[in-house]
Structure formats: structure tokens, C-alpha cells
Motif scaffolding. Structure first.
Motif, PDB file in Angstrom:
ATOM      1  N   LEU A 238       0.843  -1.201   0.000  1.00 59.92           N
ATOM      2  CA  LEU A 238       0.000   0.000   0.000  1.00 59.92           C
ATOM      3  C   LEU A 238       0.879   1.252   0.000  1.00 59.92           C
ATOM      4  O   LEU A 238       0.617   2.208  -0.743  1.00 59.92           O
ATOM      5  N   LYS A 239       1.927   1.243   0.806  1.00 56.25           N
ATOM      6  CA  LYS A 239       2.818   2.408   0.871  1.00 56.25           C
ATOM      7  C   LYS A 239       3.462   2.665  -0.488  1.00 56.25           C
ATOM      8  O   LYS A 239       3.521   3.815  -0.960  1.00 56.25           O
ATOM      9  N   THR A 240       3.915   1.605  -1.140  1.00 57.14           N
ATOM     10  CA  THR A 240       4.540   1.753  -2.464  1.00 57.14           C
ATOM     11  C   THR A 240       3.532   2.275  -3.489  1.00 57.14           C
ATOM     12  O   THR A 240       3.849   3.160  -4.295  1.00 57.14           O
TER      13      THR A 240
ATOM     14  N   MET B 284       4.243  12.705   4.500  1.00 57.35           N
ATOM     15  CA  MET B 284       5.659  12.941   4.211  1.00 57.35           C
ATOM     16  C   MET B 284       6.433  11.620   4.139  1.00 57.35           C
ATOM     17  O   MET B 284       7.301  11.436   3.281  1.00 57.35           O
ATOM     18  N   ALA B 285       6.114  10.695   5.051  1.00 52.92           N
ATOM     19  CA  ALA B 285       6.833   9.421   5.077  1.00 52.92           C
ATOM     20  C   ALA B 285       6.569   8.606   3.815  1.00 52.92           C
ATOM     21  O   ALA B 285       7.442   7.859   3.357  1.00 52.92           O
ATOM     22  N   VAL B 286       5.376   8.756   3.237  1.00 53.73           N
ATOM     23  CA  VAL B 286       5.026   8.007   2.027  1.00 53.73           C
ATOM     24  C   VAL B 286       5.487   8.751   0.772  1.00 53.73           C
ATOM     25  O   VAL B 286       5.997   8.150  -0.176  1.00 53.73           O
ATOM     26  N   ARG B 287       5.343  10.071   0.760  1.00 54.38           N
ATOM     27  CA  ARG B 287       5.693  10.866  -0.418  1.00 54.38           C
ATOM     28  C   ARG B 287       7.200  10.834  -0.700  1.00 54.38           C
ATOM     29  O   ARG B 287       7.616  10.812  -1.856  1.00 54.38           O
ATOM     30  N   TYR B 288       8.022  10.831   0.381  1.00 49.93           N
ATOM     31  CA  TYR B 288       9.478  10.945   0.212  1.00 49.93           C
ATOM     32  C   TYR B 288      10.140   9.612   0.544  1.00 49.93           C
ATOM     33  O   TYR B 288      10.297   9.253   1.712  1.00 49.93           O
ATOM     34  N   GLU B 289      10.485   8.882  -0.514  1.00 53.11           N
ATOM     35  CA  GLU B 289      11.157   7.595  -0.349  1.00 53.11           C
ATOM     36  C   GLU B 289      12.613   7.669  -0.776  1.00 53.11           C
ATOM     37  O   GLU B 289      13.352   6.694  -0.724  1.00 53.11           O
ATOM     38  N   SER B 290      13.042   8.847  -1.214  1.00 51.23           N
ATOM     39  CA  SER B 290      14.453   9.053  -1.540  1.00 51.23           C
ATOM     40  C   SER B 290      14.703  10.546  -1.530  1.00 51.23           C
ATOM     41  O   SER B 290      13.772  11.335  -1.673  1.00 51.23           O
TER      42      SER B 290
ATOM     43  N   PRO C 183      15.536  13.261   0.671  1.00 54.93           N
ATOM     44  CA  PRO C 183      15.809  12.152   1.596  1.00 54.93           C
ATOM     45  C   PRO C 183      14.616  11.205   1.696  1.00 54.93           C
ATOM     46  O   PRO C 183      13.502  11.564   1.319  1.00 54.93           O
ATOM     47  N   ASN C 184      14.878   9.986   2.205  1.00 56.72           N
ATOM     48  CA  ASN C 184      13.795   9.049   2.513  1.00 56.72           C
ATOM     49  C   ASN C 184      13.329   9.311   3.940  1.00 56.72           C
ATOM     50  O   ASN C 184      13.984   8.931   4.899  1.00 56.72           O
ATOM     51  N   LEU C 185      12.204   9.992   4.049  1.00 59.21           N
ATOM     52  CA  LEU C 185      11.665  10.333   5.373  1.00 59.21           C
ATOM     53  C   LEU C 185      10.866   9.145   5.915  1.00 59.21           C
ATOM     54  O   LEU C 185      10.114   8.520   5.161  1.00 59.21           O
ATOM     55  N   GLU C 186      11.038   8.851   7.195  1.00 60.66           N
ATOM     56  CA  GLU C 186      10.324   7.723   7.798  1.00 60.66           C
ATOM     57  C   GLU C 186       9.930   8.059   9.232  1.00 60.66           C
ATOM     58  O   GLU C 186      10.550   8.907   9.874  1.00 60.66           O
ATOM     59  N   LEU C 187       8.928   7.335   9.705  1.00 57.96           N
ATOM     60  CA  LEU C 187       8.456   7.505  11.078  1.00 57.96           C
ATOM     61  C   LEU C 187       9.076   6.433  11.968  1.00 57.96           C
ATOM     62  O   LEU C 187       9.312   5.314  11.521  1.00 57.96           O
TER      63      LEU C 187
HETATM   64 CA    CA Z   1       9.718   7.427   3.165  1.00 66.11          CA
END
Ligand code: CA
Ligand code: CA
Ligand code: CA
Length: 387
Positions: A175-177, A314-320, A322-326
Motif C-alpha cells: 500500500l505504501k509503495t 511525508m513518510a510516504v511521499r518521500y522515499e528518496s 531524503p527518505n523520510l520515515e516515522l
Molecule cells: Ca519514506
């Protein structure tokens, strides 16, 4: 005071004077593409077909590397490659940002309805001077009875049949992808343009001269934007995902992404700084419904969910880059992480999306970035990805 979205208000007004539902005009069913090809009469019609590419010459339709947003081709089959079984659709300026293939390559294969004039384009069967584009299935069905229709609130294009088709039925990493692929190609505005955008997205519903400040809830004049740090009574651009968490700058794609930018009092913005989010602490000066301690910030109850959903986006939109994550930490420093995830998931449930937040998402989608925050449309998707 009730907050009405513009569409809901229009529907309510039409219902009040008996125009909506009870006496709606009978709408003609859309033409198929083969019907439209055989009816090049110059008349206005709605044609339903699958987006199969961009015409660049009479017998050339390209399927990738789209040069501009000025035309698309429709066919009755999503896999059609024969140009004689396509209709070429002119996309005039007003529709290019939302319906042009260079800006919206994910439209390929989608079934849409276009209303325009049945006349040649590129010396080929065409549909010119369009007046409406819509995803098939989002257009109201033809009304043939006089049964009153239940009014609904403004609906985003959030059904699995349209904007979120690739995400429907998925969960977890899949789902995230899928959501990343849907939202990642947004129209980037400059950091300078953010000022005027926030005056629209965060306008006080009860006073069009003002914006609502995120953490304090204060209504403050739009004209009081700017100010250096510490200028009393002014507001500036709060990055809810703190810039230092991933070390992006203001003039960058995440730095000017208004899905996570909100008006805030200059001093409150400085107080929040780059803290992670968690429950607890003492009331914040000038925003006493929000709380702060040495390692975290707790926004007021009315925007706890808003904050969580901005961070999910933000965590889903930005995967590179930077790759933002929670994660479930505070003190994340300059690492590209934001916490605490477990608390954000609670806040998402505790404060579900309201009319202000939904309108904001619609305005960003329609007028600025042309991408949506999926977690405002489907707040349960946060649990499907992170729980
Ligand atoms: Ca991310
Ligand atoms: Ca804390
Ligand atoms: Ca809220």
C-alpha cells in the motif's frame, strides 16, 4: 459555527430551491470512442474512453516521455494501439495541470469522460474545446426520475475507481509503495509562492481576511505574514516535518511542499523548533492548548490528527532524497525520522479529518500541487501501513 465546503453549500442551496435531485435534467449517456469517431458533427458531447497516449501527429500516439500537456488520445480499450480506433482530445490551458500527460503520466490506462466538440484535431477524429474532464464513475449517473436525491458533502476523487485505483485493496508495504507512485509527481511551487498558497489553504472559514494558526488556533490577518524571528503578532511558515529531520532546505521539493506547511506564530514556531511529537509537557506561550517539554511537542487536540496525517504523507511521499520515515523515538536530531509513531497513530484516530482539513487537501490538489494527502481521504490507511 458550522464549516461548509463550497460544493456542499452549493448543493444545499440548490436543494433549498428545489433544483437539485427533484428536477435534475436528464443527462445523455456518454458516447463510446467508436461512436464519437463516427459522429464528427461539431456538436458538443461527452465521450468515455481509456487514456492510451498523447497524439503528436495524425498517425502518431506516444505512450511515454510525454512532451507537454496539450493533448491525449482515448480508445474503447486500454490496450488499443491502432490510431484509427482512437479519438484525439485537445487539452486547453485550464485543464492541462490536471489532465495533461506530462504532468499526470499516471492517467495512462484510466477511464475518463471528456465533454467537448466532436470535430477534427491533428487532421484526425477529435474532441476539441473541452468544457469538462472527469474520471468515469465520478460523474453523477444520468437522472431519469424525480425521486429526491440525498445530498452529500464535497467528495474528493478518492474512490478506488479513480485517483487511488492502484492502491485499492492493498496493505502494508504494498500500500505504501502504491500510494507513493500516485502522489510523488507533484507540481512543485517555490518557497516564495508558499506565502500566498497558505493564505488560501488555511483561510479562516469565518473571516476571509485571516488565516488560522496551527498550534494556537488563533485567527490572524493574512497580511501579518513574514517577520524575522521574534516579531510579535506575525506568522510564518511552519514545517510540521522539521527541515532538520533529513536536512532538507526551504527551497527544495519537501521544503516547499504545502501538504506539511502551516501558518504559525513566529514565536510558537521557534518554540516548537525541530522537536519530535509526543504527549506531555507544559503549556506553550501564546499557544496554551499545545504542550512542550525538553524533547517533544504536543499540538492542541483539534489538530493532533492533522499533524499525524501530514507526517504520514511525508513518510510516504518521500522515499528518496531524503527518505523520510516515522519511528517510535524522540530526539531524532538530523536523522530523516520523526516520532513518535505510536502516538501519531492514536492522534489520527482521536482527531479524524474535518471540513477544514478536507478542503485544504482539495485546494492543494486542485490549485497547487495536483497531488493529495491519502490519509485525509482514507485515514484508516495509516493503520494498514504502520500498525
Ligand atoms: Ca519514506
Ligand atoms: Ca517529551
Ligand atoms: Ca483536526
Amino acid at each position: 459555527m458550522a464549516r461548509w465546503s463550497p460544493l456542499a453549500l452549493v448543493i444545499a442551496l440548490l436543494a433549498a430551491v428545489g433544483l437539485y435531485g427533484s428536477t435534475a435534467a436528464v443527462a445523455a449517456a456518454p458516447l463510446t470512442v467508436s461512436q464519437a469517431i463516427s459522429q464528427q458533427s461539431g456538436a458538443s458531447a461527452t465521450v468515455r474512453g481509456y487514456v492510451v497516449g498523447q497524439p503528436t501527429a495524425t498517425s502518431t500516439v506516444i505512450r511515454s516521455g510525454f512532451p507537454d500537456d496539450n493533448a491525449l488520445a482515448l480508445a474503447d480499450s486500454a490496450s488499443e494501439t491502432g490510431t484509427s480506433r482512437m479519438i484525439y482530445v485537445q487539452i486547453t490551458a485550464d485543464f492541462r495541470a490536471s489532465w495533461g500527460l506530462r504532468s499526470n503520466p499516471s492517467l495512462m490506462g484510466k477511464q475518463i469522460d471528456v465533454t467537448g466538440l466532436l470535430t477534427a484535431y491533428f487532421s484526425h477524429a477529435g474532441l476539441k474545446t473541452p468544457t469538462a474532464f472527469a474520471f468515469a464513475g465520478t460523474t453523477p449517473p444520468p437522472t431519469t426520475t424525480t425521486t429526491p436525491t440525498t445530498t452529500t458533502t464535497s467528495a474528493p476523487p478518492s474512490t478506488c475507481e479513480s485517483y487511488y485505483a492502484a492502491a485499492c485493496g492493498k496493505s502494508g508495504a504494498a500500500l505504501k509503495t502504491a500510494l507513493n507512485s500516485i502522489i510523488r509527481n507533484h507540481t512543485v511551487i517555490t518557497y516564495g509562492e508558499v506565502w500566498e498558497a497558505l493564505k488560501v489553504t488555511d483561510q479562516d472559514p469565518n473571516n476571509s481576511n485571516n488565516v488560522i494558526l496551527l498550534y494556537s488556533g488563533t485567527s490572524r490577518p493574512k497580511s501579518s505574514n513574514g517577520g524575522g524571528s521574534g516579531v510579535p503578532g506575525q506568522w510564518n511558515r511552519e514545517h510540521v516535518w522539521a527541515k532538520s529531520h533529513g536536512q532538507f532546505v526551504e527551497e527544495s521539493v519537501p521544503g516547499s511542499d504545502i501538504h506539511h506547511l502551516r501558518p504559525e506564530d513566529v514565536d510558537v514556531n521557534a518554540d516548537r523548533g525541530s522537536l519530535d511529537f509526543d504527549n506531555g509537557g507544559n503549556p506553550v506561550d501564546e499557544a496554551p492548548l499545545s504542550r512542550i517539554d525538553g524533547d517533544s511537542f504536543e499540538p492542541r487536540d483539534a489538530v493532533k490528527g492533522d499533524v499525524a496525517r501530514m507526517l504520514f504523507y511525508m513518510a510516504v511521499r518521500y522515499e528518496s532524497g531524503p527518505n523520510l520515515e516515522l519511528n517510535n523515538s524522540v530526539n531524532n536530531g538530523t536523522a530523516p525520522y520523526m516520532g513518535k509513531l505510536s502516538v501519531l497513530l492514536q492522534w489520527n484516530k482521536q482527531d479524524p479529518p474535518d471540513a477544514f482539513e478536507k478542503r485544504r487537501n482539495d485546494v492543494i490538489y486542485n490549485s497547487y500541487q495536483h497531488n493529495r494527502n491519502p490519509f485525509i481521504d482514507h485515514s484508516n490507511w495509516a493503520d494498514l501501513i504502520w500498525s
